[in-house]
Design an enzyme around this catalytic site. Structure first.
Site, PDB file in Angstrom:
ATOM      1  N   CYS A 116       0.890  -1.152   0.000  1.00  0.00           N
ATOM      2  CA  CYS A 116       0.000   0.000   0.000  1.00  0.00           C
ATOM      3  C   CYS A 116       0.929   1.203   0.000  1.00  0.00           C
ATOM      4  O   CYS A 116       2.143   1.069  -0.111  1.00  0.00           O
ATOM      5  CB  CYS A 116      -0.940  -0.028   1.184  1.00  0.00           C
ATOM      6  N   ASP A 305       2.990   4.419  13.473  1.00  0.00           N
ATOM      7  CA  ASP A 305       1.676   5.014  13.164  1.00  0.00           C
ATOM      8  C   ASP A 305       1.549   6.431  13.703  1.00  0.00           C
ATOM      9  O   ASP A 305       0.690   7.189  13.267  1.00  0.00           O
ATOM     10  CB  ASP A 305       0.544   4.156  13.751  1.00  0.00           C
ATOM     11  N   ARG A 397     -11.079   4.878   7.442  1.00  0.00           N
ATOM     12  CA  ARG A 397     -10.718   3.471   7.702  1.00  0.00           C
ATOM     13  C   ARG A 397     -10.406   3.272   9.188  1.00  0.00           C
ATOM     14  O   ARG A 397     -10.588   2.187   9.724  1.00  0.00           O
ATOM     15  CB  ARG A 397      -9.499   3.083   6.879  1.00  0.00           C
TER      16      ARG A 397
HETATM   17  C1  EPZ Z   1       0.453  -3.635  11.925  1.00  0.00           C
HETATM   18  O1  EPZ Z   1       0.770  -3.800  10.562  1.00  0.00           O
HETATM   19  C2  EPZ Z   1      -0.548  -2.499  11.989  1.00  0.00           C
HETATM   20  N1  EPZ Z   1      -1.751  -2.863  11.250  1.00  0.00           N
HETATM   21  C3  EPZ Z   1       0.070  -1.241  11.378  1.00  0.00           C
HETATM   22  O2  EPZ Z   1      -0.889  -0.179  11.507  1.00  0.00           O
HETATM   23  C4  EPZ Z   1       1.318  -0.883  12.193  1.00  0.00           C
HETATM   24  O3  EPZ Z   1       1.935   0.239  11.611  1.00  0.00           O
HETATM   25  C5  EPZ Z   1       2.286  -2.074  12.182  1.00  0.00           C
HETATM   26  O4  EPZ Z   1       1.618  -3.258  12.675  1.00  0.00           O
HETATM   27  C6  EPZ Z   1       3.511  -1.810  13.045  1.00  0.00           C
HETATM   28  O5  EPZ Z   1       3.111  -1.563  14.360  1.00  0.00           O
HETATM   29  C7  EPZ Z   1      -2.716  -3.606  11.873  1.00  0.00           C
HETATM   30  O6  EPZ Z   1      -2.552  -4.013  13.016  1.00  0.00           O
HETATM   31  C8  EPZ Z   1      -3.955  -3.898  11.099  1.00  0.00           C
HETATM   32  P1  EPZ Z   1       4.351  -5.581  10.678  1.00  0.00           P
HETATM   33  P2  EPZ Z   1       1.601  -5.105  10.077  1.00  0.00           P
HETATM   34  O7  EPZ Z   1       4.088  -6.939  10.148  1.00  0.00           O
HETATM   35  O8  EPZ Z   1       1.212  -6.277  10.875  1.00  0.00           O
HETATM   36  C9  EPZ Z   1       7.873  -6.053   7.511  1.00  0.00           C
HETATM   37  C10 EPZ Z   1      -2.269   1.582  10.753  1.00  0.00           C
HETATM   38  O9  EPZ Z   1      -2.018   2.705  10.286  1.00  0.00           O
HETATM   39  N2  EPZ Z   1       7.333  -7.400   7.248  1.00  0.00           N
HETATM   40  O10 EPZ Z   1       4.808  -5.420  12.086  1.00  0.00           O
HETATM   41  O11 EPZ Z   1       1.521  -5.181   8.595  1.00  0.00           O
HETATM   42  C11 EPZ Z   1       6.986  -4.978   6.933  1.00  0.00           C
HETATM   43  O12 EPZ Z   1       7.288  -4.772   5.567  1.00  0.00           O
HETATM   44  C12 EPZ Z   1      -1.451   0.378  10.305  1.00  0.00           C
HETATM   45  O13 EPZ Z   1      -3.162   1.344  11.607  1.00  0.00           O
HETATM   46  C13 EPZ Z   1       8.043  -8.268   6.419  1.00  0.00           C
HETATM   47  O14 EPZ Z   1       9.102  -7.927   5.890  1.00  0.00           O
HETATM   48  O15 EPZ Z   1       3.083  -4.647  10.486  1.00  0.00           O
HETATM   49  C14 EPZ Z   1       7.318  -3.777   7.768  1.00  0.00           C
HETATM   50  O16 EPZ Z   1       8.508  -3.197   7.272  1.00  0.00           O
HETATM   51  C15 EPZ Z   1      -0.402   0.737   9.267  1.00  0.00           C
HETATM   52  N3  EPZ Z   1       7.529  -9.505   6.171  1.00  0.00           N
HETATM   53  C16 EPZ Z   1       7.615  -4.382   9.133  1.00  0.00           C
HETATM   54  O17 EPZ Z   1       7.842  -5.774   8.919  1.00  0.00           O
HETATM   55  C17 EPZ Z   1       6.353  -9.922   6.731  1.00  0.00           C
HETATM   56  O18 EPZ Z   1       5.956 -11.082   6.492  1.00  0.00           O
HETATM   57  C18 EPZ Z   1       6.492  -4.205  10.143  1.00  0.00           C
HETATM   58  O19 EPZ Z   1       5.378  -4.886   9.666  1.00  0.00           O
HETATM   59  C19 EPZ Z   1       5.658  -9.033   7.567  1.00  0.00           C
HETATM   60  C20 EPZ Z   1       6.164  -7.780   7.821  1.00  0.00           C
END
Ligand code: EPZ
Length: 415
Positions: A116, A305, A397
């Site tokens: 996204c 966030d 959202r």
């Molecule tokens: C959750 O996203 C939240 N979303 C995000 O909030 C929040 O910013 C994020 O956690 C960090 O706290 C929900 O809970 C619905 P991650 P998530 O997996 O789970 C990398 C908002 O605005 N990664 O901890 O997607 C990824 O690219 C949203 O409310 C991998 O490389 O976050 C990123 O750089 C935005 N491979 C980092 O980890 C994977 O398989 C953190 O991602 C998974 C993640």
């Protein structure tokens, strides 16, 4: 054109109760799929992402009633493990259903959530962990199919403390035979809340909030009702708006220990911040001090966030602030929209150099993601004149009623 409209220059004053947490309720709704009966959730925010998750759950057979922030889910009959593709595109966090569907029906079919605007957001850590638990994953470039006749508990070490991957592992582990241990697990409050919900449902899980979580599978689950905690990011956003206007607010309905790093950051900006267990008060004379270096990191660090709302606030700072974004590579593009309002922000790779201005001026700007949209509202309430925020659907959202909320505090803001 649908815009969120803000007439700046009105100090925000008063008291406001904060909505329930988006990032807590979504994984808890996924967890409820594991129980073949009724689950009731209260303090559920009436936001677009919740309605999207409801659409997905109804598509797989869950019966749902949602009114006045109370969500009743009957997952007695879950027939399908296929997540509708259009919903995955609309809400990438639907990927957290993988673990729950594998655990409930032994199969999960989804499409690639895709990146996204805040970053690529791969799901490699999710898929690798589920394979370690016995799932067979096949991908055809369009759909991902995960199948598991039986999930088995195992020891998983995450390369990165991914929130979503930790959630998926936890939900698969509920149905897995034996014990699952997650090392380098995410420590975010949303993980703690999910584990509290699982414990209430009858799942023995220990270590939530630490880097090592231990969970026992195949336990008898029970009917559960659960109150969703207040949204720490919505609360932080509104505190930033109050600070940008030189206001004085008291927010209730949030568990402030989950906000420690954010509240300290407001103090670093020169705001007068005090708090109890479930309320926080902020007063600002609008003399926002620059913060020499603000770096996002996994919890308990400063949350990614909150980076966008803080960039908007520091655009009013008295001096130069450096923001370093270490989680989502696309988050700093908010700077270009703030520059339309007169902000001075230089972005280079993962850092933004913000040279504060005493005043920004209202103009037409574009929301490009959820938190960037909310950050533009923070900048707008403190700006001179009218700001119109295009594509405000992003904001809906995660913010149930940002217009009513800020209007209740004296802001001049309307759809
Ligand atoms: C959750 O996203 C939240 N979303 C995000 O909030 C929040 O910013 C994020 O956690 C960090 O706290 C929900 O809970 C619905 P991650 P998530 O997996 O789970 C990398 C908002 O605005 N990664 O901890 O997607 C990824 O690219 C949203 O409310 C991998 O490389 O976050 C990123 O750089 C935005 N491979 C980092 O980890 C994977 O398989 C953190 O991602 C998974 C993640």
């Amino acid at each position: 054109m649908d815009t969120l409209n803000v007439q700046g220059g009105y100090p925000l004053k008063g008291e406001l109760k904060i909505q329930g947490s988006k990032n807590t309720v979504l994984p808890v709704m996924a967890a409820a799929v594991l129980y073949k009966g009724v689950t009731m959730l209260t303090n559920v925010p009436m936001i677009r992402d919740v309605y999207c998750m409801i659409h997905i759950l109804e598509a797989i057979g869950v019966k749902i009633v949602f009114s006045d922030h109370c969500l009743t889910m009957d997952a007695s009959l879950v027939e399908s493990g296929e997540i509708p593709m259009e919903d995955v595109k609309r809400m990438r966090s639907s990927i957290m259903l993988l673990g729950a569907l594998l655990g409930r029906v032994g199969e999960a079919v989804t499409s690639y959530p895709g990146g996204c605007s805040i970053g690529l957001r791969p799901i490699d850590l999710h898929l690798k962990a589920l394979e370690q638990m016995g799932a067979e994953i096949t991908e055809d470039g369009i759909k991902i199919r995960a199948v598991a006749s039986r999930l088995r508990g195992t020891h998983i070490r995450l390369d990165f403390p991914s929130v979503g991957a930790t959630e998926n592992i936890l939900l698969a582990a509920v149905a897995a035979e034996g014990v699952t241990v997650i090392d380098n697990a995410a420590r975010e409050p949303e993980i703690i809340e999910l584990c509290l919900f699982l414990q209430k449902m009858g799942v023995p899980v220990r270590g939530a909030g630490t880097g090592r979580i231990r969970i026992e599978g195949k336990r008898q689950l029970r009917q559960t009702s659960y109150r969703i905690t207040g949204d720490r990011i919505v609360a932080g956003t509104y505190l930033a708006a109050a600070a940008a206007t030189g206001g004085e607010v008291r927010l209730t309905g949030i568990y402030t220990p989950y906000m420690a790093s954010v509240l300290q950051a407001f103090r670093k900006c020169g705001c007068d911040v005090t708090w109890g267990k479930e309320d926080v008060s902020l007063r600002s004379d609008r003399q926002i001090q620059a913060v020499p270096w603000l770096k996002t990191s996994p919890y308990p660090g400063f949350p990614t966030d909150m980076q966008s709302p803080f960039m908007a606030l520091l655009a009013y700072g008295d001096g130069v602030s450096i923001i370093e974004e270490t989680i989502f590579e696309g988050r700093l593009k908010l700077a270009a929209q703030l520059e339309k309002m007169g902000a001075d922000i230089q972005v280079k790779e993962t850092r933004a150099r913000v040279t504060g201005q005493s005043r920004l001026r209202g103009t037409l700007v574009q929301a490009e993601d959820l938190r960037a949209g909310a950050a533009l509202a923070v900048a707008a309430v403190g700006a001179e004149g009218m700001t119109r925020i295009a594509d405000p659907g992003y904001i809906k959202r995660g913010y149930e009623s940002i217009d009513q909320d800020l209007r209740s505090l004296g802001g001049k803001i309307w759809w």
